[in-house]
Design a protein around this motif. Structure first.
Motif, PDB file in Angstrom:
ATOM      1  N   VAL A 484      56.155  25.727  57.390  1.00 44.60           N
ATOM      2  CA  VAL A 484      55.355  24.869  58.260  1.00 44.60           C
ATOM      3  C   VAL A 484      55.043  23.585  57.512  1.00 44.60           C
ATOM      4  CG1 VAL A 484      53.228  24.632  59.583  1.00 44.60           C
ATOM      5  CG2 VAL A 484      54.344  26.867  59.413  1.00 44.60           C
ATOM      6  N   MET A 485      55.526  22.475  58.020  1.00 44.29           N
ATOM      7  CA  MET A 485      55.256  21.167  57.415  1.00 44.29           C
ATOM      8  C   MET A 485      53.933  20.647  57.957  1.00 44.29           C
ATOM      9  SD  MET A 485      57.627  17.739  57.430  1.00 44.29           S
ATOM     10  CE  MET A 485      57.249  17.340  59.145  1.00 44.29           C
ATOM     11  N   PRO A 486      52.920  20.473  57.100  1.00 45.72           N
ATOM     12  CA  PRO A 486      51.609  20.030  57.575  1.00 45.72           C
ATOM     13  C   PRO A 486      51.670  18.654  58.229  1.00 45.72           C
ATOM     14  CG  PRO A 486      51.490  20.872  55.325  1.00 45.72           C
ATOM     15  CD  PRO A 486      52.943  20.725  55.657  1.00 45.72           C
ATOM     16  N   ARG A 487      50.708  18.422  59.064  1.00 47.88           N
ATOM     17  CA  ARG A 487      50.611  17.140  59.763  1.00 47.88           C
ATOM     18  C   ARG A 487      50.441  16.007  58.749  1.00 47.88           C
ATOM     19  NH1 ARG A 487      46.103  15.857  64.463  1.00 47.88           N
ATOM     20  NH2 ARG A 487      46.865  13.766  65.028  1.00 47.88           N
ATOM     21  N   GLY A 488      51.204  14.926  58.948  1.00 43.52           N
ATOM     22  CA  GLY A 488      51.111  13.761  58.065  1.00 43.52           C
ATOM     23  C   GLY A 488      52.018  13.827  56.853  1.00 43.52           C
ATOM     24  N   THR A 489      52.718  14.965  56.658  1.00 41.47           N
ATOM     25  CA  THR A 489      53.608  15.101  55.504  1.00 41.47           C
ATOM     26  C   THR A 489      54.907  14.329  55.744  1.00 41.47           C
ATOM     27  OG1 THR A 489      52.715  17.293  55.045  1.00 41.47           O
ATOM     28  CG2 THR A 489      54.843  16.752  54.043  1.00 41.47           C
ATOM     29  N   HIS A 490      55.440  13.694  54.700  1.00 41.18           N
ATOM     30  CA  HIS A 490      56.718  13.003  54.839  1.00 41.18           C
ATOM     31  C   HIS A 490      57.807  14.060  55.004  1.00 41.18           C
ATOM     32  CE1 HIS A 490      60.171  10.424  54.123  1.00 41.18           C
ATOM     33  NE2 HIS A 490      59.370   9.367  54.236  1.00 41.18           N
TER      34      HIS A 490
END
Length: 568
Positions: A484-490
């Protein structure tokens, strides 16, 4: 202190005093919005005595699909002089007035009645409803009956009436099933209508006693495993919210007899938290395939699937095999049983005159031709009537039907069904119908699988609940990594890191290189879900332009009206 005698309302209505109307419908399909009633049958009973019967064909106002005619035997000619539903419905509503409605898979039948009432301006019937499917699942164990189909239950209770997909006949069989089930419910101290209605949904004492097993399970996606006191895995499931799902097993909403039996044995619930819902679904399949829990019926023995193989020899034939080899042969499947594979083979033989003998043939083989040659269904290469070059035209036609274009099979079997229906040989036509469906569905499934399993690597993403992204790495149709790629991550560094740590997958032979068909289908469903985006594709993801999917859509539409019959 004087005792107070309860009123009749407090005691409930004894089942012996209840008037039941057991009814059944035949329809042109499964959706009340798109299909119509073709027959109504009902039996009114009280205290085991038949008080009356109601039976009529109904003009649906349009043609009856051939698949439905094959199933029920009801044809357009039979209903052409029948009354329309607007003439039948008032009489039926009068017949059921004041009674408790009973049906097998009652939700289907009551939806059609309510839709007809709404269309004609009648208020929907407010009668209490008893579903014999729900009741059977409550009072009968899996050891007694393998399923809750009407035919199975009718045989179990020794009904003299055999269900046959005709409304009155099925309603009569359901009457016998109802009486048998009520007798069984009596052993659970169910003697009134009110007790019967609450009994079906009430949790068992074991369910109530073991609610504490859900206390340590987190609110997270993952897999849960019910285990007995020795640590043997009894049942494996998955959920987006483990805590809520496990809790539901100890409530009235869980009515499956086999699962309730499992709860009585279970002593602990183990869990595996997963990053995403797709990872949980895939892990569930893999764990079931490895542990083979006795209370899981789905995907218990994935290694027992079979394939239909177009053999590699001078005069190829269709053979049912359990192993896919790296031999450049054409394969169709996987099938759950040899019978299903044989059904698909028979459908393909209807369109392509491949030889059906099992002996090995060479260009110099000379033996007497069999009866299939006389019938025009084989060119008799065994007798030298076809050269390898001539026979190769049939081989390529079979390969094309399996892998690219199933149109020839669909046309050939449909034409045979039509001939049999005209001759009123409905039972034979229904066999061909199911064979065609088996072939088309297998071909469409394999083509979907092969489209994904041929891709060395795919990275895809879908929106997560918290504003981030669920990222998955898929290699040859197998889930290789999930995160899961967190919100705001590049995204670029995150995706590169996930790819770098993903499982190495080495493809094998056949359409399913590195995973079970069930796992690849889970991934396909996720890829096709709204919002999913492709990040990276190594190769080409496409389906044949004239693939089996276009024929599968027609077949699924025809079968949609038969789905409710799975419990008939």
């Amino acid at each position: 202190m004087d005792a107070v005698q309860g009123t009749l309302d407090e005691l409930g209505t004894p089942l012996s005093e209840v008037t039941f109307v057991v009814f059944d419908l035949e329809t042109t399909g499964g959706s009340p919005a798109e299909h119509a009633i073709t027959e109504i049958g009902a039996v009114k009973v009280k205290a085991g005595e038949v008080l009356g019967e109601f039976s009529t064909l109904v003009d649906p106002g349009g043609p009856i699909p051939p698949f439905i005619s094959v199933l029920t035997g009801i044809t357009d000619a039979m209903v052409v002089a029948a009354p329309r539903i607007e003439s039948v419905l008032p009489s039926f509503l009068e017949f059921v007035s004041g009674a408790v409605l009973v049906a097998h898979n009652a939700g289907f039948d009551t939806r059609f009645i309510k839709a007809a009432c709404a269309a004609l301006g009648y208020p929907p019937p407010l009668n209490p409803v008893v579903d014999t499917v729900d009741l059977a699942r409550r009072v009968l164990t899996r050891d007694e009956v393998p399923n809750a189909k009407l035919g199975t239950l009718a045989r179990f209770f020794r009904s003299p009436t055999e269900p046959c997909h005709r409304a009155l006949q099925d309603a009569r069989a359901t009457v016998d099933v109802l009486h048998g089930l009520i007798g069984r419910a009596g052993s659970f101290q169910v003697h009134t209508l009110e007790e019967l209605k609450s009994f079906v949904r009430a949790p068992t004492p074991e369910q109530q006693r073991k609610r504490h097993l859900a206390e340590s399970v987190p609110h997270a996606p993952g897999v849960y495993l019910f285990e007995d006191e020795r640590g043997e895995v009894l049942y494996i499931g998955k959920s987006n919210n483990l805590r809520n799902r496990v809790r539901s097993y100890f409530t009235a909403s869980e009515t499956r007899p086999r699962v309730r039996e499992m709860i009585g044995i279970a002593e602990r619930v183990r869990h595996v938290v997963c990053a995403t819902a797709l990872e949980a679904e895939v892990r569930e399949l893999r764990l079931i395939g490895g542990a083979k829990p006795r209370y899981n019926r789905r995907s218990r023995f994935p290694e027992k699937v079979v394939w239909l193989k177009l053999t590699q020899e001078p005069f190829p034939r269709l053979s049912i095999v359990r192993e896919v080899r790296d031999d450049d042969a054409a394969y169709l499947g996987p099938f759950s049983s040899a019978r299903a594979a044989d059904d698909a083979r028979t459908a393909l033989h209807e369109a392509v005159p491949l030889r059906q003998c099992t002996q090995r043939l060479t260009a110099s083989t000379r033996v007497a031709a069999c009866v299939l040659h006389e019938m025009g269904r084989c060119g008799a290469p065994c007798a030298g009537h076809e050269s390898p070059a001539d026979y190769s035209l049939h081989t390529e036609a079979a390969r094309r039907a399996m892998q690219h274009d199933a149109g020839a099979v669909y046309t050939a079997v449909s034409a045979r069904m039509e001939r049999l229906s005209v001759e009123q040989r409905y039972e034979e036509a229904s066999v061909d119908r199911d064979r065609l469906a088996t072939f088309i569905r297998a071909a469409a499934r394999m083509q979907r699988l092969a489209a994904l399993t041929g891709i060395p690597q795919m990275v895809a993403a879908s929106p997560a609940f918290d504003g981030g992204w669920d990222i998955h790495v898929i290699r040859y149709g197998r889930l290789a990594a999930a995160g899961v790629m967190p919100r705001g991550t590049h995204p670029v560094p995150y995706v590169e890191s996930l790819v770098a740590t993903a499982e190495t997958v080495i493809p094998g032979p056949g359409p399913t290189h590195a995973a079970t068909a069930e796992e690849t289908e889970c991934i396909l469903r996720w890829l096709e879900s709204p919002g999913t985006r492709l990040v990276e594709v190594d190769g080409q993801w496409s389906l044949p332009a004239r693939g089996a999917a276009r024929h599968k859509a027609r077949i699924d539409l025809a079968y949609r009206g038969l789905d409710h019959k799975a419990l008939r």
